[in-house]
Scaffold this active site. Structure first.
Site, PDB file in Angstrom:
ATOM      1  N   TRP A   5      -0.490  -6.925  -5.811  1.00  0.00           N
ATOM      2  CA  TRP A   5       0.261  -7.485  -5.043  1.00  0.00           C
ATOM      3  C   TRP A   5       1.022  -8.417  -5.104  1.00  0.00           C
ATOM      4  CZ3 TRP A   5       1.886  -4.069  -2.038  1.00  0.00           C
ATOM      5  CH2 TRP A   5       1.837  -2.791  -1.772  1.00  0.00           C
ATOM      6  N   ASP A  56      -1.282 -14.217   1.271  1.00  0.00           N
ATOM      7  CA  ASP A  56      -0.771 -12.652   1.378  1.00  0.00           C
ATOM      8  C   ASP A  56      -2.231 -12.685   2.343  1.00  0.00           C
ATOM      9  OD1 ASP A  56      -0.340 -10.507   2.091  1.00  0.00           O
ATOM     10  OD2 ASP A  56       0.227 -10.050  -0.167  1.00  0.00           O
ATOM     11  N   LYS A  62      -5.411  -3.030   8.074  1.00  0.00           N
ATOM     12  CA  LYS A  62      -6.660  -3.399   7.408  1.00  0.00           C
ATOM     13  C   LYS A  62      -7.499  -4.191   8.484  1.00  0.00           C
ATOM     14  CE  LYS A  62      -3.996  -3.106   2.959  1.00  0.00           C
ATOM     15  NZ  LYS A  62      -4.202  -2.569   2.699  1.00  0.00           N
TER      16      LYS A  62
END
Length: 361
Positions: free
Chosen positions: A102, A172, A196
Site C-alpha cells: 500500500w 494511511d 476494516k
C-alpha cells in the site's frame, strides 16, 4: 444460517451488536418510519447523527480542537492522489516511506502531483522488516512525510509514531485505526478507509490539522479540496449516509467497551495467541516477519508444505473459519484480526491449526 468467524482482510467483520442494531432500525430509524438510507442528509435527524458520530470519534481518539474530522467518499486509494493535490504546491516534494504494497501504491498515485522522494524502503528485504529510522533520508523542506503504519498484505506494523521533526506527518491508517490509543497531535493528517475497523466500504474518515486546510494552491474541483469539505461539514455533495451511520454505531460500541485502551489489550491478546501458535508449531506454520515489526491486525503465515494449502482452506471453511486465503502476491494464509474479531475466533482458529497438524502430519 449461523455466523462464521470472519478473518477477511476487508471488507472485514463488523461487530454483531452493530449489525443487529442496524437490522432493527433498517425500516424505522430513529422513529422516522423510514431507513437512514432514505433520509435527506440535510434533515435534522441525519445532521444530529453526523454530529454525534464526530463527537464519539473525538472522544475515542482525544482529537484536539485544532483538527477537523471529515467523512469522505472514494476509498483511501483516492486519497493517495488527493493528499498531494491538497498539501503540496506545484514543484513541491514530499517524502514517502515504502514499507509494503500500500505504500508502493501511495507513491505511484502521488507521483503525478508531487515530486516523490522515497526516503526509506523495505523492498530490498522483501518487506519482512521495517526500514530502520536512522536510515531514513528525510528532506526538511518536504511538504509532508507519508507512511503506512500497518501493511495488510505483508503484515508489518510500526509500533510507535516516527519522529519527523516539524514536517507534517501523514498516515494511511486504514487497517489499524482505532486498534489502540493514538496521539493525534503527532500527525498533520490521518486517513482511513472504513472497511476494516470502522464500518462498510465506501467511506473514508480523515483527521486533518486545520492549518493544513489552507495549503492547496493548485486548481482542482471543489469536491477534491479538503477545505471545501470541512466548510460544508463533509456534505458538499450527498454523502455515504449508510456508511456514516454504521461508523457511528461502531464508535458507540467502542466507547461502550471502555475505549481504545481496552481494545488495545484485546488486540494484543489475539495477536499474541496466533503468533504463539505459529511459532510453537515446530515449523509446521511459519511467519517470516521480523518480530519487532509484526502486525497485530494482519498475520500472514505459510504451511511447511504448500501442497497442503488447498486442504487447509477447504477444511477451515468447513469449520466456520472464513477468508483465510493469503493475498495472491504472497500466497499462503492470512488471518486479519481487526477490532470486531473476538478472542474466541482466534481460539477457534488456533485449535483448528493444532488439529490440522495432528491429522495431516
Amino acid at each position: 444460517m449461523s455466523r462464521v468467524w470472519n478473518f477477511s482482510a476487508g471488507p472485514a467483520a463488523l461487530p454483531p451488536v452493530v449489525l443487529e442494531r442496524a437490522q432493527r432500525e433498517l425500516l424505522d430509524w430513529n422513529g422516522s418510519g423510514a431507513s437512514v438510507m432514505e433520509q435527506s442528509h440535510r434533515g435534522k435527524r441525519f445532521i444530529e447523527m453526523a454530529a454525534q458520530t464526530e463527537a464519539d470519534l473525538r472522544t475515542l481518539l482525544a482529537i484536539p480542537a485544532d483538527y477537523a474530522v471529515l467523512f469522505l467518499q472514494g476509498g483511501a486509494t483516492q486519497q493517495f492522489a488527493q493528499i498531494p493535490m491538497n498539501l503540496a504546491g506545484e514543484g513541491d516534494s514530499a517524502d514517502y516511506i515504502d514499507s509494503g504494497h500500500w505504500s508502493e501504491k501511495a507513491i505511484s498515485e502521488a507521483a503525478p502531483y508531487v515530486r516523490v522522494n522515497v526516503a526509506a524502503s523495505g523492498k530490498a528485504d522483501n518487506y519482512l522488516r521495517l526500514p530502520a529510522r536512522d536510515s531514513w533520508r528525510l528532506d526538511p523542506g518536504a511538504a509532508y512525510v507519508h507512511y503506512t503504519p500497518n501493511e495488510t498484505i505483508h503484515g508489518v506494523e510500526f509500533h510507535g509514531i516516527p519522529d519527523v521533526g516539524t514536517v507534517p506527518l501523514v498516515a494511511d491508517m486504514s487497517s489499524n485505526i482505532l486498534s489502540g490509543p493514538l496521539d493525534v497531535s503527532r500527525f498533520g493528517l490521518i486517513y482511513a478507509g472504513a472497511q476494516k475497523n470502522i464500518g462498510p466500504s465506501g467511506l473514508v474518515v480523515m483527521i486533518i490539522r486545520r492549518d493544513l486546510l489552507q495549503r492547496a494552491s493548485r486548481p482542482m474541483a471543489r469536491i477534491f479540496r479538503y477545505a471545501e469539505q470541512a466548510a460544508n461539514d463533509s456534505m458538499l455533495n450527498t454523502p455515504n449516509t449508510w456508511g456514516w451511520y454504521l461508523a457511528g454505531l461502531t464508535f458507540q460500541w467502542l466507547n461502550a467497551l471502555g475505549g481504545l485502551t481496552v481494545m488495545a489489550e484485546r488486540n494484543r491478546a489475539k495477536a499474541e495467541l496466533l503468533y504463539r501458535t505459529i511459532d510453537g508449531s515446530d515449523g509446521y506454520y511459519r511467519n517470516p516477519i521480523d518480530p519487532s515489526a509484526r502486525s497485530r491486525m494482519n498475520i500472514p503465515f505459510t504451511l511447511h508444505d504448500s501442497a497442503l494449502d488447498a486442504a487447509f482452506l477447504k477444511e477451515s471453511e468447513a469449520a466456520g473459519l472464513l477468508a483465510l486465503k493469503g493475498h495472491k502476491a504472497l500466497g499462503g494464509m492470512r488471518a486479519s484480526l481487526y477490532n470486531a474479531v473476538p478472542l474466541e475466533a482466534v481460539e477457534a482458529l488456533t485449535a483448528f491449526m493444532r488439529e490440522f497438524t495432528r491429522q495431516h502430519g
